[in-house]
Design an enzyme around this catalytic site. Structure first.
Site, PDB file in Angstrom:
ATOM      1  N   ASP A 123     -53.186  50.127  95.837  1.00 38.75           N
ATOM      2  CA  ASP A 123     -54.050  51.271  95.520  1.00 38.75           C
ATOM      3  C   ASP A 123     -55.044  50.929  94.410  1.00 38.75           C
ATOM      4  O   ASP A 123     -54.765  50.073  93.562  1.00 38.75           O
ATOM      5  CB  ASP A 123     -53.163  52.458  95.104  1.00 38.75           C
ATOM      6  N   GLY A 141     -61.021  51.734  95.374  1.00 35.92           N
ATOM      7  CA  GLY A 141     -62.196  52.592  95.198  1.00 35.92           C
ATOM      8  C   GLY A 141     -62.592  52.688  93.732  1.00 35.92           C
ATOM      9  O   GLY A 141     -63.778  52.559  93.380  1.00 35.92           O
ATOM     10  N   ARG A 142     -61.595  52.909  92.884  1.00 39.70           N
ATOM     11  CA  ARG A 142     -61.877  53.013  91.437  1.00 39.70           C
ATOM     12  C   ARG A 142     -62.398  51.698  90.887  1.00 39.70           C
ATOM     13  O   ARG A 142     -63.276  51.656  90.032  1.00 39.70           O
ATOM     14  CB  ARG A 142     -60.608  53.460  90.686  1.00 39.70           C
ATOM     15  N   TRP A 143     -61.863  50.615  91.382  1.00 35.99           N
ATOM     16  CA  TRP A 143     -62.314  49.284  90.940  1.00 35.99           C
ATOM     17  C   TRP A 143     -63.791  49.109  91.274  1.00 35.99           C
ATOM     18  O   TRP A 143     -64.579  48.644  90.440  1.00 35.99           O
ATOM     19  CB  TRP A 143     -61.462  48.216  91.632  1.00 35.99           C
ATOM     20  N   HIS A 147     -62.579  47.314  98.625  1.00 35.27           N
ATOM     21  CA  HIS A 147     -61.656  46.917  99.700  1.00 35.27           C
ATOM     22  C   HIS A 147     -61.805  45.424  99.998  1.00 35.27           C
ATOM     23  O   HIS A 147     -60.821  44.744 100.270  1.00 35.27           O
ATOM     24  CB  HIS A 147     -61.924  47.739 100.962  1.00 35.27           C
ATOM     25  N   GLU A 160     -53.113  59.416 106.828  1.00 32.21           N
ATOM     26  CA  GLU A 160     -53.997  60.365 106.138  1.00 32.21           C
ATOM     27  C   GLU A 160     -55.353  59.738 105.802  1.00 32.21           C
ATOM     28  O   GLU A 160     -56.351  60.442 105.657  1.00 32.21           O
ATOM     29  CB  GLU A 160     -53.330  60.860 104.844  1.00 32.21           C
ATOM     30  N   ASN A 161     -55.384  58.420 105.691  1.00 29.21           N
ATOM     31  CA  ASN A 161     -56.650  57.753 105.350  1.00 29.21           C
ATOM     32  C   ASN A 161     -57.710  57.887 106.451  1.00 29.21           C
ATOM     33  O   ASN A 161     -58.896  57.667 106.201  1.00 29.21           O
ATOM     34  CB  ASN A 161     -56.417  56.266 105.035  1.00 29.21           C
ATOM     35  N   TRP A 162     -57.295  58.294 107.664  1.00 31.26           N
ATOM     36  CA  TRP A 162     -58.291  58.545 108.719  1.00 31.26           C
ATOM     37  C   TRP A 162     -59.214  59.696 108.322  1.00 31.26           C
ATOM     38  O   TRP A 162     -60.299  59.848 108.875  1.00 31.26           O
ATOM     39  CB  TRP A 162     -57.603  58.872 110.053  1.00 31.26           C
ATOM     40  N   ARG A 164     -46.549  58.045  92.978  1.00 28.25           N
ATOM     41  CA  ARG A 164     -46.075  58.872  94.085  1.00 28.25           C
ATOM     42  C   ARG A 164     -45.876  57.993  95.308  1.00 28.25           C
ATOM     43  O   ARG A 164     -46.373  56.869  95.367  1.00 28.25           O
ATOM     44  CB  ARG A 164     -47.053  60.016  94.377  1.00 28.25           C
ATOM     45  N   GLU A 208     -36.067  50.012  94.582  1.00 30.70           N
ATOM     46  CA  GLU A 208     -36.475  50.083  93.167  1.00 30.70           C
ATOM     47  C   GLU A 208     -37.999  50.211  93.103  1.00 30.70           C
ATOM     48  O   GLU A 208     -38.712  49.419  93.727  1.00 30.70           O
ATOM     49  CB  GLU A 208     -36.039  48.803  92.437  1.00 30.70           C
TER      50      GLU A 208
HETATM   51  C1  IPE Z   1     -51.924  55.246  99.703  1.00 30.19           C
HETATM   52  O1  IPE Z   1     -53.035  55.342  98.877  1.00 30.19           O
HETATM   53  C2  IPE Z   1     -52.285  54.538 100.963  1.00 30.19           C
HETATM   54  C3  IPE Z   1     -52.621  53.123 100.807  1.00 30.19           C
HETATM   55  C4  IPE Z   1     -52.607  52.439  99.710  1.00 30.19           C
HETATM   56  C5  IPE Z   1     -52.978  52.454 102.013  1.00 30.19           C
HETATM   57  P1  IPE Z   1     -53.953  56.640  98.834  1.00 30.19           P
HETATM   58  O2  IPE Z   1     -55.031  56.351  97.869  1.00 30.19           O
HETATM   59  O3  IPE Z   1     -54.358  57.039 100.201  1.00 30.19           O
HETATM   60  O4  IPE Z   1     -52.943  57.748  98.281  1.00 30.19           O
HETATM   61  P2  IPE Z   1     -53.220  59.115  97.532  1.00 30.19           P
HETATM   62  O5  IPE Z   1     -54.179  59.904  98.375  1.00 30.19           O
HETATM   63  O6  IPE Z   1     -53.804  58.783  96.204  1.00 30.19           O
HETATM   64  O7  IPE Z   1     -51.876  59.747  97.400  1.00 30.19           O
HETATM   65  C1  IPE Z   2     -56.365  51.685  98.395  1.00 29.83           C
HETATM   66  O1  IPE Z   2     -57.410  51.931  97.527  1.00 29.83           O
HETATM   67  C2  IPE Z   2     -56.819  51.248  99.753  1.00 29.83           C
HETATM   68  C3  IPE Z   2     -56.690  52.258 100.795  1.00 29.83           C
HETATM   69  C4  IPE Z   2     -56.080  53.405 100.675  1.00 29.83           C
HETATM   70  C5  IPE Z   2     -57.296  51.967 102.086  1.00 29.83           C
HETATM   71  P1  IPE Z   2     -58.144  53.321  97.488  1.00 29.83           P
HETATM   72  O2  IPE Z   2     -59.270  53.290  98.459  1.00 29.83           O
HETATM   73  O3  IPE Z   2     -57.193  54.437  97.686  1.00 29.83           O
HETATM   74  O4  IPE Z   2     -58.713  53.334  96.006  1.00 29.83           O
HETATM   75  P2  IPE Z   2     -58.756  54.560  95.005  1.00 29.83           P
HETATM   76  O5  IPE Z   2     -57.382  55.120  94.929  1.00 29.83           O
HETATM   77  O6  IPE Z   2     -59.738  55.542  95.566  1.00 29.83           O
HETATM   78  O7  IPE Z   2     -59.212  53.966  93.716  1.00 29.83           O
HETATM   79 MG    MG Z   3     -56.056  55.520  96.426  1.00 28.70          MG
END
Ligand code: IPE
Ligand code: IPE
Ligand code: MG
Length: 232
Positions: free
Chosen positions: A12, A15-17, A29, A59-61, A185, A198
């Site tokens: 995870d 996006g923030r990076w 990514h 959910e990422n869809w 989470r 763990e």
């Molecule tokens: C969890 O990260 C899914 C993956 C890392 C692939 P998300 O960024 O989708 O999770 P939430 O929305 O912060 O819980």
């Molecule tokens: C995890 O990074 C990769 C995927 C869920 C595909 P995020 O894209 O969730 O990055 P943040 O959480 O927005 O920084």
């Molecule tokens: Mg994320």
């Protein structure tokens, strides 16, 4: 130092990076993909048997179409581009998730890479793609119900039997679950399989995650006492 048999990572923070660098999310990514290569190679080297990576959730869809499209293109490119690294490191590759949502082109590349690496024995790399814990539990329940119907009688169901219907059948439960980017989470990940896993969290964003962070997680894991509900 005990090496966990199965390490799982919720990768995870891409996006923030990217935002920190003033770039679009896809840039993060792409950087994250480099981390995947480094961590995979390191895990194989130190003797991890199973490495599962949460790459994309059901959910990422629901993310913006261009981000989803970019991510799927990145997956497709990786299936082709990472083949040599996997063969060289004797890594078996598998994808676990809801295939119904994946494109035929991507599925074909997945099948190809799975077939090419099927004989590799050092470590199994599992990409959790279009995966969610609730989806997995539901598809297991549905398939079991179908088998019951086909048998025409109530089939016995215990934990091992149920686990054999999960998409992760045959793979031992994760010993250590790492989540980057400071979130604490489960985000609908392996709900059944993480019953006694763990957890270890780090504020480090996935593209910045390095071998030393992995080592820190394993060090922490070694300090834990797994009791499984018993008294020590
Ligand atoms: C969890 O990260 C899914 C993956 C890392 C692939 P998300 O960024 O989708 O999770 P939430 O929305 O912060 O819980
Ligand atoms: C995890 O990074 C990769 C995927 C869920 C595909 P995020 O894209 O969730 O990055 P943040 O959480 O927005 O920084
Ligand atoms: Mg994320």
């Amino acid at each position: 130092m005990a090496i966990p048999q199965h390490i799982s990572i919720i990768m995870d923070g891409n996006g923030r990076w990217a935002r920190q660098q003033g770039k679009i999310r896809l840039f993060g990514h792409k950087a994250g993909k480099e981390t995947v290569r480094e961590v995979t190679t390191e895990c194989a080297k130190i003797g991890v048997r199973y490495l599962s990576l949460f790459a994309f959730s059901e959910e990422n869809w629901n993310r913006p179409a261009d981000e989803v499209k970019g991510l799927m293109e990145l997956m497709l490119k990786s299936m082709i581009g990472e083949r040599d690294t996997m063969m060289k490191n004797n890594i078996r590759f598998r994808v676990i998730g809801n295939y119904a949502h994946l494109s035929e082109t991507l599925l074909e590349a997945i099948r190809q890479l799975e077939a090419d690496t099927a004989g590799n024995t050092r470590m199994t790399l599992i990409l959790m793609l279009s995966y969610s814990g609730k989806w997995d539990l539901l598809q297991a329940a549905r398939r079991f119900a179908a088998d019951t119907l086909a048998a025409g009688r109530e089939l016995p169901l215990d934990e091992d039997t149920f686990a054999s219907y999960l998409a992760t059948a045959g793979i031992p439960d994760p010993d250590l679950l790492i989540r980057t980017s400071g979130e604490q989470r489960i985000s609908n990940y392996m709900l059944w399989q993480c019953a006694y896993t763990e957890f270890w969290y780090t504020p480090v964003l996935w593209p910045d995650f390095r071998t030393k962070d992995l080592q820190q997680a394993i060090d922490e894991f070694n300090k834990r006492q797994r009791r499984y509900g018993k008294v020590e």
